[in-house]
Design an enzyme around this catalytic site. Structure first.
Site, PDB file in Angstrom:
ATOM      1  N   LYS A  82     -21.446 -17.932  52.601  1.00 35.62           N
ATOM      2  CA  LYS A  82     -21.407 -19.272  51.998  1.00 35.62           C
ATOM      3  C   LYS A  82     -20.117 -20.002  52.332  1.00 35.62           C
ATOM      4  O   LYS A  82     -20.114 -21.209  52.513  1.00 35.62           O
ATOM      5  CB  LYS A  82     -21.595 -19.186  50.476  1.00 35.62           C
ATOM      6  CG  LYS A  82     -23.035 -18.845  50.080  1.00 35.62           C
ATOM      7  CD  LYS A  82     -23.347 -19.165  48.624  1.00 35.62           C
ATOM      8  CE  LYS A  82     -24.829 -18.908  48.361  1.00 35.62           C
ATOM      9  NZ  LYS A  82     -25.241 -19.144  46.987  1.00 35.62           N
ATOM     10  N   LYS A 125     -32.976 -15.359  54.807  1.00 33.93           N
ATOM     11  CA  LYS A 125     -33.780 -15.190  53.587  1.00 33.93           C
ATOM     12  C   LYS A 125     -34.173 -16.545  53.021  1.00 33.93           C
ATOM     13  O   LYS A 125     -33.453 -17.535  53.192  1.00 33.93           O
ATOM     14  CB  LYS A 125     -33.023 -14.361  52.549  1.00 33.93           C
ATOM     15  CG  LYS A 125     -31.880 -15.076  51.875  1.00 33.93           C
ATOM     16  CD  LYS A 125     -31.522 -14.423  50.541  1.00 33.93           C
ATOM     17  CE  LYS A 125     -30.541 -15.317  49.795  1.00 33.93           C
ATOM     18  NZ  LYS A 125     -30.507 -15.158  48.377  1.00 33.93           N
ATOM     19  N   LYS A 183     -32.725 -21.041  47.697  1.00 33.78           N
ATOM     20  CA  LYS A 183     -32.724 -22.356  47.031  1.00 33.78           C
ATOM     21  C   LYS A 183     -31.890 -23.335  47.843  1.00 33.78           C
ATOM     22  O   LYS A 183     -32.212 -24.503  47.956  1.00 33.78           O
ATOM     23  CB  LYS A 183     -32.109 -22.236  45.628  1.00 33.78           C
ATOM     24  CG  LYS A 183     -32.958 -21.475  44.658  1.00 33.78           C
ATOM     25  CD  LYS A 183     -32.336 -21.546  43.280  1.00 33.78           C
ATOM     26  CE  LYS A 183     -32.226 -20.191  42.657  1.00 33.78           C
ATOM     27  NZ  LYS A 183     -30.925 -19.523  42.863  1.00 33.78           N
TER      28      LYS A 183
HETATM   29  N1  AQP Z   1     -35.535 -14.478  49.615  1.00 35.58           N
HETATM   30  C1  AQP Z   1     -35.470 -13.642  48.588  1.00 35.58           C
HETATM   31  N2  AQP Z   1     -36.227 -12.527  48.577  1.00 35.58           N
HETATM   32  C2  AQP Z   1     -36.192 -11.674  47.521  1.00 35.58           C
HETATM   33  N3  AQP Z   1     -35.421 -11.883  46.423  1.00 35.58           N
HETATM   34  C3  AQP Z   1     -34.667 -12.998  46.393  1.00 35.58           C
HETATM   35  N4  AQP Z   1     -33.814 -13.510  45.470  1.00 35.58           N
HETATM   36  C4  AQP Z   1     -33.303 -14.671  45.918  1.00 35.58           C
HETATM   37  N5  AQP Z   1     -33.782 -14.949  47.131  1.00 35.58           N
HETATM   38  C5  AQP Z   1     -34.643 -13.938  47.460  1.00 35.58           C
HETATM   39  C6  AQP Z   1     -33.546 -12.882  44.189  1.00 35.58           C
HETATM   40  O1  AQP Z   1     -33.695 -13.876  43.176  1.00 35.58           O
HETATM   41  C7  AQP Z   1     -32.726 -13.640  42.164  1.00 35.58           C
HETATM   42  C8  AQP Z   1     -31.983 -14.905  41.867  1.00 35.58           C
HETATM   43  O2  AQP Z   1     -30.898 -15.069  42.651  1.00 35.58           O
HETATM   44  P1  AQP Z   1     -29.760 -16.135  42.322  1.00 35.58           P
HETATM   45  O3  AQP Z   1     -30.323 -17.393  41.851  1.00 35.58           O
HETATM   46  O4  AQP Z   1     -28.739 -15.524  41.451  1.00 35.58           O
HETATM   47  O5  AQP Z   1     -29.070 -16.331  43.703  1.00 35.58           O
HETATM   48  P2  AQP Z   1     -29.417 -15.903  45.131  1.00 35.58           P
HETATM   49  O6  AQP Z   1     -29.663 -14.440  45.250  1.00 35.58           O
HETATM   50  O7  AQP Z   1     -28.320 -16.443  45.981  1.00 35.58           O
HETATM   51  O8  AQP Z   1     -30.793 -16.655  45.318  1.00 35.58           O
HETATM   52  P3  AQP Z   1     -31.145 -17.938  46.171  1.00 35.58           P
HETATM   53  O9  AQP Z   1     -32.485 -18.380  45.759  1.00 35.58           O
HETATM   54  O10 AQP Z   1     -30.916 -17.678  47.609  1.00 35.58           O
HETATM   55  O11 AQP Z   1     -30.134 -19.002  45.647  1.00 35.58           O
HETATM   56  P4  AQP Z   1     -29.006 -19.838  46.348  1.00 35.58           P
HETATM   57  O12 AQP Z   1     -29.622 -20.501  47.518  1.00 35.58           O
HETATM   58  O13 AQP Z   1     -28.635 -20.781  45.226  1.00 35.58           O
HETATM   59  O14 AQP Z   1     -27.900 -18.885  46.719  1.00 35.58           O
HETATM   60  C9  AQP Z   1     -31.869 -12.474  42.606  1.00 35.58           C
HETATM   61  O15 AQP Z   1     -32.348 -11.281  42.009  1.00 35.58           O
HETATM   62  C10 AQP Z   1     -32.087 -12.451  44.083  1.00 35.58           C
HETATM   63  O16 AQP Z   1     -31.903 -11.170  44.628  1.00 35.58           O
END
Ligand code: AQP
Length: 337
Positions: A117, A198, A201
């Site tokens: 990031k 992956k 969001k």
């Molecule tokens: N692509 C993915 N496949 C499987 N699991 C996923 N998670 C996120 N993306 C995937 C799981 O969702 C939970 C929430 O995660 P978070 O909101 O704390 O942040 P993150 O892991 O960084 O998820 P995002 O959606 O990718 O958010 P942004 O873009 O905001 O960083 C976790 O259990 C994560 O493993």
């Protein structure tokens, strides 16, 4: 209320930093729902974490409530699970500071999510680096035994273990050392437009990247139609990076239907062409999300009930974490009059 005395305690959360997507559903929410009957669950909307990247304040407030509504719509039962908003329980931020004072900087600089990031931003905020310490606080102030997360968050849970162990070594047995629990089925959902990254969001506004949980059926169909595939025209699981797109589609179908890899490959045995594969995967996803979307609409129609759930959850979480906070402060030498 279920009797939770002999149950393992679980903590997990999602940041309201964007629209929740299929990765969040299969990597986190679906697994939480499946095991909530035999665990003592704390499911948090981690809004303080969302502040580590720039947010529009009104949108963040809206998304916080929408994320809570989605937890319930996906099947989290507030009778069995404590659902609350992180910033409503000030212990999280306070313990984060205390843990900062025992966490070596090098541990944080090694985190791959921080490295990824920070490469994509001009001004790196201290909060982005400190994110895993706040996450450690979230988990260990409840003495959580298990943290169900997608594979991408495993490193952060391992850091929470290191921090808990370090604290216990310095100040004596205080925290339960948590275990990451990675859902075997939906470990990582990849982007539909690029199956080498992956689904996230952060990228969900890019056309064709994510299937958002609130997308309407037509939008979901369009996203799958645009999904990247390859020129092999062979529908089977594979580790080959050139086939990552098809592998991702099959993985999504597998986790939603609950079938094994060989059953999935059998389902597609006589199928000609990736077009039909995309249509079938879109259909199972649309049907999985339909009842969730209907329940979400009903919950948002009566937000008074949702507010009550979150206020009750926040009260329960505060009560438990405050007693841990007093113990931690005392052990670290802070004066209590
Ligand atoms: N692509 C993915 N496949 C499987 N699991 C996923 N998670 C996120 N993306 C995937 C799981 O969702 C939970 C929430 O995660 P978070 O909101 O704390 O942040 P993150 O892991 O960084 O998820 P995002 O959606 O990718 O958010 P942004 O873009 O905001 O960083 C976790 O259990 C994560 O493993």
């Amino acid at each position: 209320m279920p009797d939770t005395i002999n149950m393992k305690r679980v903590f997990s959360g999602i940041q309201p930093s964007g629209d929740l997507h299929l990765g969040n559903y299969v990597g986190a929410l679906k697994g939480w729902v499946n095991q909530q009957n035999n665990r003592d669950n704390f499911f948090c909307i981690v809004d303080l974490h969302a502040l580590t990247v720039k947010q529009n304040p009104d949108e963040l407030r809206d998304r916080t409530l929408q994320t809570a509504a989605l937890y319930i719509a996906c099947g989290i039962d507030p009778i069995k699970s404590c659902v609350f908003i992180q910033s409503h329980v000030s212990v999280h931020a306070e313990v984060c500071w205390l843990l900062n004072c025992i966490t070596p900087l090098g541990w944080l600089e090694r985190m791959t999510q921080y490295k990824d990031k920070s490469l994509r931003t001009d001004s790196i905020l201290a909060g982005l680096l400190d994110y895993p310490v706040l996450m450690a606080a979230d988990i260990i102030i409840y003495d959580a035994h298990e943290v169900p997360v997608g594979e991408d968050q495993k490193q952060h849970v391992e850091l929470a273990r290191d921090i808990a162990q370090r604290f216990n070594r310095i100040y004596g047995e205080t925290f339960v050392v948590p275990e990451p629990v990675i859902s075997k089925t939906g470990a990582r959902v990849m982007g539909l437009n690029d199956a080498t990254i992956k689904m996230s969001k952060e990228h969900s506004k890019i056309r064709g990247h994510a299937v958002r949980l609130l997308d309407d059926p037509k939008e979901i169909e369009r996203s799958f139609k645009r999904a990247v595939t390859d020129s092999y025209n062979e529908i089977r699981f594979s580790d080959d990076t050139e086939r990552a797109g098809v592998n991702n589609l099959l993985g999504i179908y597998k986790v939603i239907t609950g079938k094994t890899e060989s059953q999935v490959e059998k389902d597609f045995e006589n199928l000609k062409g990736y077009g039909s594969l995309k249509t079938i995967v879109a259909e199972v996803v649309i049907e999985e999300l339909r009842p969730i979307q209907e329940k979400y609409a009903r919950i948002m129609n009566d937000s008074g009930e949702l507010h009550r759930i979150l206020l009750d959850g926040g009260e329960k979480a505060a009560e438990i974490s405050e007693s841990k906070l007093s113990e931690v402060k005392y052990k670290m030498g802070l004066l209590n009059l």
